[in-house]
Design an enzyme around this catalytic site. Structure first.
Site, PDB file in Angstrom:
ATOM      1  N   ASN A 207      37.423 -42.132   6.616  1.00  7.38           N
ATOM      2  CA  ASN A 207      37.921 -42.505   5.283  1.00  7.38           C
ATOM      3  C   ASN A 207      39.253 -41.835   5.011  1.00  7.38           C
ATOM      4  OD1 ASN A 207      38.026 -40.716   2.676  1.00  7.38           O
ATOM      5  ND2 ASN A 207      36.423 -39.787   3.954  1.00  7.38           N
TER       6      ASN A 207
ATOM      7  N   SER B 168      40.381 -31.716   1.833  1.00  7.32           N
ATOM      8  CA  SER B 168      40.455 -33.125   2.206  1.00  7.32           C
ATOM      9  C   SER B 168      41.723 -33.365   3.024  1.00  7.32           C
ATOM     10  CB  SER B 168      40.482 -34.018   0.973  1.00  7.32           C
ATOM     11  OG  SER B 168      40.806 -35.357   1.330  1.00  7.32           O
TER      12      SER B 168
ATOM     13  N   ASN C 161      43.257 -36.166   3.173  1.00 14.94           N
ATOM     14  CA  ASN C 161      43.848 -37.416   2.693  1.00 14.94           C
ATOM     15  C   ASN C 161      44.802 -37.269   1.517  1.00 14.94           C
ATOM     16  OD1 ASN C 161      42.317 -38.925   4.595  1.00 14.94           O
ATOM     17  ND2 ASN C 161      40.529 -38.691   3.277  1.00 14.94           N
ATOM     18  N   THR C 162      45.082 -36.027   1.109  1.00 15.32           N
ATOM     19  CA  THR C 162      46.080 -35.764   0.081  1.00 15.32           C
ATOM     20  C   THR C 162      47.165 -34.902   0.703  1.00 15.32           C
ATOM     21  OG1 THR C 162      44.499 -35.909  -1.747  1.00 15.32           O
ATOM     22  CG2 THR C 162      46.525 -34.681  -2.156  1.00 15.32           C
TER      23      THR C 162
ATOM     24  N   ASN D  37      34.178 -29.906   4.888  1.00 19.09           N
ATOM     25  CA  ASN D  37      34.687 -31.246   4.614  1.00 19.09           C
ATOM     26  C   ASN D  37      34.727 -32.089   5.901  1.00 19.09           C
ATOM     27  OD1 ASN D  37      36.051 -33.367   3.139  1.00 19.09           O
ATOM     28  ND2 ASN D  37      36.914 -31.783   1.825  1.00 19.09           N
TER      29      ASN D  37
END
Length: 339
Positions: A114, A181, A183-184, A244
């Site tokens: 993801n 994460s 994804n940032t 994570n």
């Protein structure tokens, strides 16, 4: 039954669409009389209670952040037998997340990639929903996972996290700071001890009496993981969430072309089993015996949960196997633990 349904029907749908469809069903299951019937089938046994963080958890097994980003499925997830629900990740400013498609199944690995990018309705909307939940006095233990808003520069991250904590900590059973994460942009850089310490200190002050935990990445070297764990203790945090998603793609059985097509993002699911236990061991070696450690990663069965509890985890969370094992996954885990 569910594996056949997944293989022949559900796997044909776009993963993000399928998730939203499943959440719609979960929301219905949280409303009486459906919740009464569901809970009768799924409720953990009384001897499975765990006392941690000053709270009583009906079961050691809960659902990890990322599944219910917008605090809409808590009652349904509670009815399905999860011992706690960690909502979010919530950001101070609402955001759409990364462009679609951004969620991909790696079926041979029972895994997911993801790159959602903290898509959520923001802290104000989460505050309103949590307020309504608290008025209904739900049985569920609710953790709230907070992250950095994408539009906020890394150097301004502390104020951004504090804004979310100020709104949400009074309504949360515990608060989790997500600095891990993938994804940032720039987020994982906040895990460096010298930048993480002032962030945790400020959020802890804003959280007041609400227990505060920090969620780390599995891709850090073990010595850095141990340093963060010691920092969490030194700063008076209530616990640590280990861990994570990973940016690693090693050891996958899925066709490499499919993996490459999925692109960047965090990998979760069965491939993290081994690393999850390794990270848990590093964390446990660095913290006092009674320090709360929530283990996440590669959890599919009651045996996986038990291995983490035996390795010293206080609580265990899962997410990805929910997609592969179906709505009664928590029931399977709880019954397996009881046996």
């Amino acid at each position: 039954m569910y594996p056949l349904l997944f293989r022949h029907v559900l796997s044909r749908f776009d993963p993000e669409f399928a998730h939203h469809a499943a959440m719609a069903v979960i929301r219905v299951l949280g409303v009486p009389p459906f919740s009464w019937a569901t809970r009768a089938l799924t409720a953990p046994s009384p001897e499975q209670k765990v006392h941690a963080l000053g709270l009583t958890f009906p079961s050691p097994f809960g659902v990890a952040a990322g599944f219910d980003k917008n605090v809409v499925g808590v009652r349904g997830l509670d009815a399905l037998g999860f011992g706690h629900i960690e909502v979010g990740t919530v950001t101070a400013i609402p955001q759409e997340g990364n462009p679609k498609p951004r969620l991909f199944r790696l079926v041979p690995d029972r895994a997911v990639v993801n790159r959602m990018g903290f898509n959520n309705n923001g802290a104000e909307a989460a505050e309103a929903r949590l307020t309504r939940l608290r008025r209904r006095a739900p049985r569920a233990v609710i953790g709230v996972n907070i992250g950095k808003s994408r539009v906020v520069a890394v150097e301004d991250a502390i104020a951004d996290y504090v804004a979310s904590a100020t709104r949400l900590a009074p309504l949360a059973d515990y608060l989790a700071v997500n600095v891990s994460s993938p994804n940032t942009p720039g987020l994982r850089g906040l895990q460096a001890v010298e930048t993480l310490a002032p962030l945790l200190r400020a959020v802890k002050e804003a959280a007041g009496s609400t227990p505060l935990l920090v969620k780390i990445a599995p891709d850090l070297p073990d010595d850095e993981i141990a340093a963060i764990a010691r920092l969490a203790v030194d700063e008076g945090l209530a616990g640590i969430i280990s861990h994570n998603t990973t940016i690693s793609r090693e050891g996958l059985r899925t066709d490499p072309a499919v993996v490459e097509a999925a692109g960047a993002g965090g990998l979760s699911g069965a491939p993290l089993k081994e690393r999850s236990l390794e990270v848990l061991a590093v964390v446990k070696a660095a913290v006092p015996a009674d320090f709360c450690v929530i283990a996440v990663g590669g959890v599919e069965t009651a045996d996986d949960v038990q291995k983490r509890l035996d390795a010293g985890a206080t609580l265990v969370q899962g997410y990805t196997a929910f997609l592969y094992r179906g709505p009664f996954w928590a029931r399977q885990i709880n019954r397996g633990l009881r046996r």
